[in-house]
Design a protein around this motif. Structure first.
Motif, short mmCIF file in Angstrom:
data_model
loop_
_atom_site.label_atom_id
_atom_site.label_comp_id
_atom_site.label_asym_id
_atom_site.label_seq_id
_atom_site.Cartn_x
_atom_site.Cartn_y
_atom_site.Cartn_z
N ALA A 87 0.83 -1.20 0.00
CA ALA A 87 0.00 0.00 0.00
C ALA A 87 0.87 1.26 0.00
CB ALA A 87 -0.91 -0.01 1.23
N GLY A 88 0.20 2.40 -0.12
CA GLY A 88 0.89 3.69 -0.03
C GLY A 88 1.24 4.25 -1.40
N VAL A 89 0.85 5.49 -1.62
CA VAL A 89 1.14 6.14 -2.90
C VAL A 89 2.58 6.59 -2.99
CG1 VAL A 89 0.64 8.21 -4.27
CG2 VAL A 89 -1.24 6.88 -3.29
N ARG A 90 3.11 7.20 -1.93
CA ARG A 90 4.43 7.83 -2.00
C ARG A 90 5.57 6.82 -1.93
NH1 ARG A 90 2.07 11.78 2.47
NH2 ARG A 90 0.59 12.88 1.14
N TYR A 91 5.37 5.73 -1.22
CA TYR A 91 6.44 4.73 -1.06
C TYR A 91 6.82 4.10 -2.41
CZ TYR A 91 8.95 0.69 0.90
OH TYR A 91 9.89 -0.27 1.22
N ALA A 92 5.91 4.16 -3.37
CA ALA A 92 6.20 3.58 -4.69
C ALA A 92 7.37 4.26 -5.37
CB ALA A 92 4.96 3.67 -5.58
N LEU A 93 7.65 5.51 -4.98
CA LEU A 93 8.80 6.21 -5.55
C LEU A 93 10.11 5.64 -5.02
CD1 LEU A 93 7.47 9.88 -5.26
CD2 LEU A 93 7.52 8.43 -7.30
N PHE A 139 -16.99 9.85 -7.99
CA PHE A 139 -16.50 8.71 -8.76
C PHE A 139 -17.53 7.59 -8.74
CE2 PHE A 139 -12.10 10.06 -7.04
CZ PHE A 139 -11.90 10.95 -8.10
N SER A 140 -17.89 7.12 -9.92
CA SER A 140 -18.81 5.99 -10.06
C SER A 140 -18.06 4.77 -10.57
CB SER A 140 -19.93 6.35 -11.04
OG SER A 140 -20.70 5.21 -11.36
N GLU A 141 -18.53 3.60 -10.19
CA GLU A 141 -17.88 2.35 -10.60
C GLU A 141 -17.84 2.17 -12.12
OE1 GLU A 141 -19.84 1.58 -6.57
OE2 GLU A 141 -20.36 2.61 -8.44
N ILE A 142 -18.75 2.82 -12.81
CA ILE A 142 -18.78 2.67 -14.28
C ILE A 142 -17.95 3.73 -14.99
CG2 ILE A 142 -21.00 1.48 -14.26
CD1 ILE A 142 -22.34 4.08 -15.05
N ASP A 143 -17.29 4.62 -14.23
CA ASP A 143 -16.40 5.60 -14.83
C ASP A 143 -15.14 4.92 -15.37
OD1 ASP A 143 -18.13 7.62 -14.11
OD2 ASP A 143 -17.00 8.20 -12.32
N ARG A 144 -14.51 5.55 -16.34
CA ARG A 144 -13.22 5.06 -16.84
C ARG A 144 -12.15 5.19 -15.76
NH1 ARG A 144 -11.86 7.95 -22.40
NH2 ARG A 144 -10.03 6.60 -22.20
N THR A 145 -11.20 4.26 -15.78
CA THR A 145 -10.07 4.32 -14.84
C THR A 145 -8.77 4.17 -15.62
OG1 THR A 145 -10.30 1.93 -14.42
CG2 THR A 145 -11.38 3.43 -12.88
N ASP A 146 -8.65 4.98 -16.66
CA ASP A 146 -7.53 4.86 -17.60
C ASP A 146 -6.40 5.85 -17.33
OD1 ASP A 146 -8.91 2.88 -19.02
OD2 ASP A 146 -9.99 4.40 -20.19
N PHE A 147 -6.50 6.62 -16.25
CA PHE A 147 -5.50 7.68 -16.04
C PHE A 147 -4.89 7.62 -14.63
CE2 PHE A 147 -9.07 9.22 -18.69
CZ PHE A 147 -8.42 9.22 -19.92
N PRO A 148 -4.25 6.51 -14.27
CA PRO A 148 -3.63 6.43 -12.94
C PRO A 148 -2.50 7.44 -12.81
CG PRO A 148 -2.91 4.59 -14.32
CD PRO A 148 -4.01 5.28 -15.07
N VAL A 149 -2.34 8.00 -11.61
CA VAL A 149 -1.29 9.01 -11.39
C VAL A 149 -0.26 8.52 -10.38
CG1 VAL A 149 -2.77 10.93 -12.04
CG2 VAL A 149 -2.68 10.22 -9.65
N SER A 150 -0.33 7.24 -10.00
CA SER A 150 0.68 6.65 -9.11
C SER A 150 0.90 5.20 -9.53
CB SER A 150 0.23 6.71 -7.65
OG SER A 150 -0.87 5.85 -7.42
N LEU A 151 2.07 4.68 -9.23
CA LEU A 151 2.33 3.27 -9.53
C LEU A 151 1.41 2.37 -8.70
CD1 LEU A 151 4.00 1.15 -11.02
CD2 LEU A 151 5.65 1.22 -9.13
N TYR A 152 1.14 2.78 -7.47
CA TYR A 152 0.21 2.01 -6.64
C TYR A 152 -1.12 1.84 -7.36
CZ TYR A 152 -3.21 1.20 -2.90
OH TYR A 152 -4.23 0.71 -2.13
#
Length: 332
Positions: A87-93, A139-152
């Protein structure tokens, strides 16, 4: 019922296992006990679970498919709940390999094991982070999820995609949860609430990212566990929601947000922490961190239609419960 829970010594896994054990179910826990944060805290959670006769545990990594397969096949679970992840967004760096190893290879290994011994239901923990750069709120479950901004986020989105593929090919009934900033007693030390309480208790300043102009759809742990337990008994196809259902057109697969749909401003959250502790925090304003998003806001419509409720614990109450636990655990 027999539940196989990965990440059982983690924050959410511990609370889920405890609930199920108290309800009389049998639980097999599986956890790598990594040093991402204080292992003593993980061991303390585990010790409480091991007080139950109907609990068994395997300490091994998801990347060890042989150990995973052995633990799984010997237990023969009815329901599998896959919570273990880096887990964790920042630790991925700092440690990107850990995310690929646990969240992608580990999830692939579990899917390979599961397809050999089909459970009644597979449930996979994903994250609100998969919504990434989406600007549409909530955010809805049927929204697109094509633009992640973290490796996590990218690795969790990959996990969702793999789960869907296996659900399609092998007809594994699968539900994916998207969690939104879960907090509460026994929480992770890398989370903001834990950091704030620890710093204020030591009379140290807290770092406020995004200059305080951020908001999160916080979810109290007991509310989250209520939702997971309820959803574990509803496989895709058992119940179709009236609107905005995320059921796959080609697989027994559904995605569900678990959140209340009520974002809290960061400064309001800090005020709740200060009130619970009876102290004012010294604040150091910082800019946005790489991988962070300004706001998370869930649409909880599907969850409400599925189980008849959504997370509703007020932030002040949830924070107070955490502060009481923190003081009991660390200061007494």
């Amino acid at each position: 019922m027999k539940f196989f829970i990965t990440g059982a010594a983690g924050f959410i896994g511990f609370h889920l296992a405890a609930r199920l054990l108290n309800d009389g179910h049998s639980v097999a826990g599986y956890d790598g006990m990594t040093s991402y944060y204080d292992v003593k805290l993980k061991k303390a959670r585990l010790a409480k679970l091991q007080e139950f006769e109907n609990f068994e545990f395997t300490a091994a990594m998801l990347e060890d498919r042989s150990a995973l397969a052995l633990a799984y096949t010997e237990f023969e679970p009815h329901i599998v709940i896959h919570l273990a992840a880096q887990a964790g967004v920042r630790y991925a760096l700092e440690a990107p390999d850990a995310y690929v190893g646990s969240n992608m290879i580990g999830t692939f290994n579990l899917l390979e094991v599961v397809r050999q011994g089909m459970p009644e239901h597979l449930l996979f923990a994903s994250t609100s982070s998969v919504y990434g750069g989406n600007e549409k709120m909530p955010f809805s479950e049927i929204d697109r999820t094509d633009f992640p901004v973290s490796l996590y986020a990218a690795t969790k989105k990959s996990g969702e995609a793999m789960c869907h593929t296996y659900a399609h090919i092998f007809r594994i009934p699968t539900t994916v949860f998207r969690f939104f900033t879960v907090y509460g007693p026994w929480g992770r030390p890398d989370m903001a609430l834990f950091k704030f309480v620890r710093a204020i208790n030591r009379d140290e300043p807290i770092e406020v990212y995004g200059h305080g102009q951020m908001a999160r759809d916080f979810t109290y742990i007991d509310d989250l566990i209520d939702a997971i337990v309820a959803l574990s008994g509803l496989t895709p196809g058992d119940k179709r929601a009236a609107s905005s259902d995320s059921l796959s057109p080609v697989a027994p697969f559904r995605t569900v947000n678990i959140a209340g749909g009520t974002p809290v401003e960061l400064m309001e959250f800090i005020t709740a922490v200060e009130s619970a502790m009876g102290r004012t925090a010294k604040k150091v304003l910082r800019g946005m961190q790489p991988g962070d998003v300004v706001e998370t806001h869930a649409d909880p419509t599907l969850l409400r239609e599925m189980i008849g409720q959504v997370p509703s614990t007020p932030i002040a109450e949830g924070v107070l419960r955490f502060v009481r636990w923190y003081r009991d655990y660390y200061l007494e």
